[in-house]
Write a protein that holds these residues in place. Structure first.
Motif, PDB file in Angstrom:
ATOM      1  N   HIS A 134     -43.929  35.187 -26.371  1.00 31.82           N
ATOM      2  CA  HIS A 134     -43.869  35.722 -25.005  1.00 31.82           C
ATOM      3  C   HIS A 134     -45.074  35.317 -24.152  1.00 31.82           C
ATOM      4  O   HIS A 134     -45.215  35.799 -23.022  1.00 31.82           O
ATOM      5  CB  HIS A 134     -43.771  37.247 -25.050  1.00 31.82           C
ATOM      6  CG  HIS A 134     -42.418  37.743 -25.474  1.00 31.82           C
ATOM      7  ND1 HIS A 134     -41.308  37.670 -24.659  1.00 31.82           N
ATOM      8  CD2 HIS A 134     -41.996  38.294 -26.643  1.00 31.82           C
ATOM      9  CE1 HIS A 134     -40.254  38.171 -25.301  1.00 31.82           C
ATOM     10  NE2 HIS A 134     -40.643  38.547 -26.505  1.00 31.82           N
ATOM     11  N   ILE A 135     -45.924  34.427 -24.670  1.00 33.77           N
ATOM     12  CA  ILE A 135     -47.148  34.098 -23.945  1.00 33.77           C
ATOM     13  C   ILE A 135     -46.871  33.365 -22.636  1.00 33.77           C
ATOM     14  O   ILE A 135     -47.677  33.405 -21.693  1.00 33.77           O
ATOM     15  CB  ILE A 135     -48.107  33.267 -24.841  1.00 33.77           C
ATOM     16  CG1 ILE A 135     -49.493  33.147 -24.192  1.00 33.77           C
ATOM     17  CG2 ILE A 135     -47.533  31.901 -25.143  1.00 33.77           C
ATOM     18  CD1 ILE A 135     -50.176  34.471 -23.923  1.00 33.77           C
ATOM     19  N   MET A 136     -45.704  32.712 -22.504  1.00 32.76           N
ATOM     20  CA  MET A 136     -45.372  32.004 -21.260  1.00 32.76           C
ATOM     21  C   MET A 136     -44.440  32.814 -20.361  1.00 32.76           C
ATOM     22  O   MET A 136     -43.878  32.274 -19.394  1.00 32.76           O
ATOM     23  CB  MET A 136     -44.745  30.644 -21.590  1.00 32.76           C
ATOM     24  CG  MET A 136     -45.732  29.568 -22.013  1.00 32.76           C
ATOM     25  SD  MET A 136     -46.819  29.055 -20.662  1.00 32.76           S
ATOM     26  CE  MET A 136     -45.641  28.318 -19.528  1.00 32.76           C
ATOM     27  N   ASP A 137     -44.270  34.105 -20.629  1.00 32.89           N
ATOM     28  CA  ASP A 137     -43.331  34.921 -19.851  1.00 32.89           C
ATOM     29  C   ASP A 137     -43.638  34.926 -18.361  1.00 32.89           C
ATOM     30  O   ASP A 137     -42.735  35.081 -17.533  1.00 32.89           O
ATOM     31  CB  ASP A 137     -43.315  36.362 -20.371  1.00 32.89           C
ATOM     32  CG  ASP A 137     -42.474  36.513 -21.624  1.00 32.89           C
ATOM     33  OD1 ASP A 137     -41.963  35.497 -22.130  1.00 32.89           O
ATOM     34  OD2 ASP A 137     -42.328  37.660 -22.110  1.00 32.89           O
ATOM     35  N   ARG A 138     -44.914  34.800 -18.004  1.00 39.12           N
ATOM     36  CA  ARG A 138     -45.286  34.689 -16.580  1.00 39.12           C
ATOM     37  C   ARG A 138     -45.918  33.334 -16.288  1.00 39.12           C
ATOM     38  O   ARG A 138     -46.802  33.218 -15.458  1.00 39.12           O
ATOM     39  CB  ARG A 138     -46.216  35.839 -16.193  1.00 39.12           C
ATOM     40  CG  ARG A 138     -45.507  37.186 -16.126  1.00 39.12           C
ATOM     41  CD  ARG A 138     -44.259  37.124 -15.231  1.00 39.12           C
ATOM     42  NE  ARG A 138     -43.529  38.358 -15.189  1.00 39.12           N
ATOM     43  CZ  ARG A 138     -43.699  39.299 -14.258  1.00 39.12           C
ATOM     44  NH1 ARG A 138     -44.589  39.113 -13.300  1.00 39.12           N
ATOM     45  NH2 ARG A 138     -42.976  40.396 -14.284  1.00 39.12           N
ATOM     46  N   ASN A 139     -45.421  32.362 -17.045  1.00 39.38           N
ATOM     47  CA  ASN A 139     -45.850  30.971 -16.865  1.00 39.38           C
ATOM     48  C   ASN A 139     -47.364  30.832 -17.019  1.00 39.38           C
ATOM     49  O   ASN A 139     -48.023  31.687 -17.591  1.00 39.38           O
ATOM     50  CB  ASN A 139     -45.351  30.434 -15.524  1.00 39.38           C
ATOM     51  CG  ASN A 139     -43.828  30.477 -15.445  1.00 39.38           C
ATOM     52  OD1 ASN A 139     -43.144  29.893 -16.273  1.00 39.38           O
ATOM     53  ND2 ASN A 139     -43.295  31.198 -14.463  1.00 39.38           N
ATOM     54  N   ILE A 140     -47.898  29.739 -16.510  1.00 42.64           N
ATOM     55  CA  ILE A 140     -49.326  29.470 -16.690  1.00 42.64           C
ATOM     56  C   ILE A 140     -50.180  30.536 -16.014  1.00 42.64           C
ATOM     57  O   ILE A 140     -51.262  30.896 -16.492  1.00 42.64           O
ATOM     58  CB  ILE A 140     -49.680  28.071 -16.144  1.00 42.64           C
ATOM     59  CG1 ILE A 140     -49.166  27.004 -17.103  1.00 42.64           C
ATOM     60  CG2 ILE A 140     -51.183  27.923 -15.953  1.00 42.64           C
ATOM     61  CD1 ILE A 140     -49.789  27.036 -18.489  1.00 42.64           C
ATOM     62  N   GLU A 141     -49.693  31.081 -14.908  1.00 43.90           N
ATOM     63  CA  GLU A 141     -50.467  32.086 -14.179  1.00 43.90           C
ATOM     64  C   GLU A 141     -50.735  33.310 -15.055  1.00 43.90           C
ATOM     65  O   GLU A 141     -51.818  33.908 -14.999  1.00 43.90           O
ATOM     66  CB  GLU A 141     -49.741  32.501 -12.899  1.00 43.90           C
ATOM     67  CG  GLU A 141     -50.603  33.350 -11.981  1.00 43.90           C
ATOM     68  CD  GLU A 141     -49.929  33.651 -10.656  1.00 43.90           C
ATOM     69  OE1 GLU A 141     -50.610  34.197  -9.763  1.00 43.90           O
ATOM     70  OE2 GLU A 141     -48.729  33.338 -10.503  1.00 43.90           O
ATOM     71  N   GLY A 142     -49.764  33.668 -15.880  1.00 42.25           N
ATOM     72  CA  GLY A 142     -49.960  34.805 -16.767  1.00 42.25           C
ATOM     73  C   GLY A 142     -51.069  34.555 -17.775  1.00 42.25           C
ATOM     74  O   GLY A 142     -51.884  35.441 -18.069  1.00 42.25           O
ATOM     75  N   ILE A 143     -51.116  33.331 -18.314  1.00 44.37           N
ATOM     76  CA  ILE A 143     -52.172  32.985 -19.263  1.00 44.37           C
ATOM     77  C   ILE A 143     -53.520  32.950 -18.549  1.00 44.37           C
ATOM     78  O   ILE A 143     -54.530  33.452 -19.071  1.00 44.37           O
ATOM     79  CB  ILE A 143     -51.889  31.630 -19.938  1.00 44.37           C
ATOM     80  CG1 ILE A 143     -50.552  31.673 -20.689  1.00 44.37           C
ATOM     81  CG2 ILE A 143     -53.017  31.273 -20.896  1.00 44.37           C
ATOM     82  CD1 ILE A 143     -50.175  30.357 -21.344  1.00 44.37           C
ATOM     83  N   GLU A 144     -53.539  32.374 -17.350  1.00 44.52           N
ATOM     84  CA  GLU A 144     -54.792  32.298 -16.595  1.00 44.52           C
ATOM     85  C   GLU A 144     -55.341  33.682 -16.294  1.00 44.52           C
ATOM     86  O   GLU A 144     -56.554  33.929 -16.423  1.00 44.52           O
ATOM     87  CB  GLU A 144     -54.579  31.520 -15.298  1.00 44.52           C
ATOM     88  CG  GLU A 144     -54.342  30.023 -15.521  1.00 44.52           C
ATOM     89  CD  GLU A 144     -53.990  29.295 -14.234  1.00 44.52           C
ATOM     90  OE1 GLU A 144     -54.234  28.076 -14.168  1.00 44.52           O
ATOM     91  OE2 GLU A 144     -53.458  29.943 -13.298  1.00 44.52           O
ATOM     92  N   LYS A 145     -54.472  34.613 -15.913  1.00 43.19           N
ATOM     93  CA  LYS A 145     -54.915  35.979 -15.629  1.00 43.19           C
ATOM     94  C   LYS A 145     -55.428  36.658 -16.903  1.00 43.19           C
ATOM     95  O   LYS A 145     -56.408  37.416 -16.867  1.00 43.19           O
ATOM     96  CB  LYS A 145     -53.761  36.790 -15.036  1.00 43.19           C
ATOM     97  CG  LYS A 145     -53.360  36.388 -13.630  1.00 43.19           C
ATOM     98  CD  LYS A 145     -54.379  36.865 -12.614  1.00 43.19           C
ATOM     99  CE  LYS A 145     -53.898  36.626 -11.198  1.00 43.19           C
ATOM    100  NZ  LYS A 145     -54.912  37.040 -10.179  1.00 43.19           N
ATOM    101  N   THR A 146     -54.762  36.385 -18.010  1.00 42.45           N
ATOM    102  CA  THR A 146     -55.182  36.967 -19.287  1.00 42.45           C
ATOM    103  C   THR A 146     -56.568  36.455 -19.668  1.00 42.45           C
ATOM    104  O   THR A 146     -57.453  37.235 -20.046  1.00 42.45           O
ATOM    105  CB  THR A 146     -54.165  36.615 -20.389  1.00 42.45           C
ATOM    106  OG1 THR A 146     -52.866  37.114 -20.019  1.00 42.45           O
ATOM    107  CG2 THR A 146     -54.576  37.229 -21.717  1.00 42.45           C
ATOM    108  N   LEU A 147     -56.773  35.152 -19.563  1.00 48.16           N
ATOM    109  CA  LEU A 147     -58.082  34.576 -19.878  1.00 48.16           C
ATOM    110  C   LEU A 147     -59.159  35.077 -18.911  1.00 48.16           C
ATOM    111  O   LEU A 147     -60.301  35.346 -19.317  1.00 48.16           O
ATOM    112  CB  LEU A 147     -58.005  33.053 -19.826  1.00 48.16           C
ATOM    113  CG  LEU A 147     -57.240  32.389 -20.977  1.00 48.16           C
ATOM    114  CD1 LEU A 147     -56.941  30.924 -20.647  1.00 48.16           C
ATOM    115  CD2 LEU A 147     -58.019  32.478 -22.280  1.00 48.16           C
TER     116      LEU A 147
END
Length: 384
Positions: A134-147
């Protein structure tokens, strides 16, 4: 003449006493220090790992406070002592922490409040696993916000996602009590949502060539290698042939412990030995840590407890397994995780699962646990 003989006798006695003193000389502090240096010291570090923190919307809403913030510390209250007492505490964060700005959501495309991460820090987790389907559920923006969120907590080791290719190629090494660990986290899939071309480094995929090179690259640099794969077949309570085969390969490459998640149910744990003689402890799946799933089997998880010991070149691992239960009420609120040994029939009567999967009793959880493990696996302490 007698006087001379007497003096001679006195001199002889004096020399004899001096000689005896030399032969019975007490050890000096320098001798003691040399002895200590010649004996290798023993170092011990403990690791506790729980399964997937699966933030369905009822779980998300259960943490909402009057001021609009979120707090999830109540979920962990029954396990707080275990988490804090572990030298390294690890949790699988199944969902991205994109925050309110991206819109909070549950299944099938998850996005959770960043306060989820804050709660993990507050209760004592040191390592957070983010490589999940589910890490890409909000695309790259979701990962960027998490980081971006985790930059505020530099003492927390974040695995599975990366800000750069350099970060992806750099092993996360954690040192505790004189023991060095290399920690790796990979996912089998991103649910068909591709990582954009040129930014593939952002997610650690379960690629065998990459895993082999990662493990071998740290072989002489650390004392223990621990791999956290997000793998297996959903709702299957036995390890697949693929899991078993890959576990044997990772053991042969040099992994000392493999702790898996993803299937949403528990799977067995065992010691395995590769053809080259390497030994490894494998927990195929710890299941969910917390969720609002609606089948009893999805609410029974596991907790892995490992004690790593190093004395000179000698190393060993003690392994423990503790079954745990997610509790929520008839309104899908008041989420708390208990050890199965702490659970009662009184709690079972109040469980919201009674609305979905028939009458619940403690023995129902016990039956699922026994169906997976039967007798205690060799060399693993079962805390139940």
């Amino acid at each position: 003449m007698k006087k001379i003989k007497f003096l001679s006798l006195i001199l002889s006695l004096f020399l004899l006493l001096c000689s005896c003193g030399e032969s019975e000389k007490l050890p000096t502090s320098g001798d003691a220090e040399a002895k200590v240096k010649s004996e290798p010291q023993t170092h011990i570090a403990t690791m506790l790992t729980v399964g997937d923190n699966l933030m369905h919307m009822p779980v998300v809403n259960d943490g909402k406070q009057e001021d609009g913030s979120y707090d999830y510390s109540h979920i962990f209250k029954m396990l707080q002592e275990d988490i804090v007492n572990a030298d390294i505490a690890v949790i699988g964060q199944e969902t991205v922490l994109g925050g309110i700005e991206l819109g909070l959501s549950g299944y099938p495309l998850f996005n959770s409040p960043t306060d989820v991460g804050k709660s993990l820090v507050d209760v004592g987790f040191d390592v957070v696993l983010h490589a999940s389907n589910h890490i890409m559920d909000r695309n790259i923006e979701g990962i960027e916000k998490t980081l971006e969120f985790w930059r505020s907590y530099p003492d927390v080791t974040v695995l599975g996602i990366n800000e750069s290719e350099e970060m992806k190629q750099s092993a996360r090494i954690v040192e505790k009590n004189g023991i060095k660990f290399a920690l790796f986290n990979y996912t089998y899939s991103t649910n068909g949502i591709p990582v954009p071309s040129g930014r593939e480094y952002m997610v650690n995929m379960l690629d065998e060539n990459k895993i082999e090179s990662d493990i071998k690259a740290v072989d002489k640099k650390v004392d223990f290698v621990v791999v956290f794969p997000h793998w297996g077949n959903e709702y299957q309570m036995s390890a697949s042939e693929y899991q078993q085969e890959l576990a044997r390969k990772m053991c042969e490459w040099g992994a000392d412990a493999i702790i898996g998640s993803h299937p949403h149910v528990i799977q067995p744990c065992q010691w395995i030995k590769s053809d080259n003689g390497n030994e490894c402890i494998v927990y195929y799946s710890l299941g969910n840590f917390v969720s609002r799933q609606k089948e009893t089997k999805n609410l029974l998880g596991g907790m892995a407890g490992l004690e790593f010991t190093k004395t000179g070149d000698e190393k060993s691992i003690k392994a423990k397994y503790t079954p745990i239960v997610t509790q929520y009420d008839h309104n899908s609120r008041n989420f708390v995780v208990y050890k199965l040994s702490q659970y009662t029939n009184e709690l079972a009567k109040e469980h919201g699962i009674n609305l979905y999967d028939g009458a619940l009793t403690k023995s129902k959880f016990e039956g699922i646990y026994k169906s997976v493990f039967g007798e205690a696996p060799d060399g693993i302490e079962m805390e139940y």
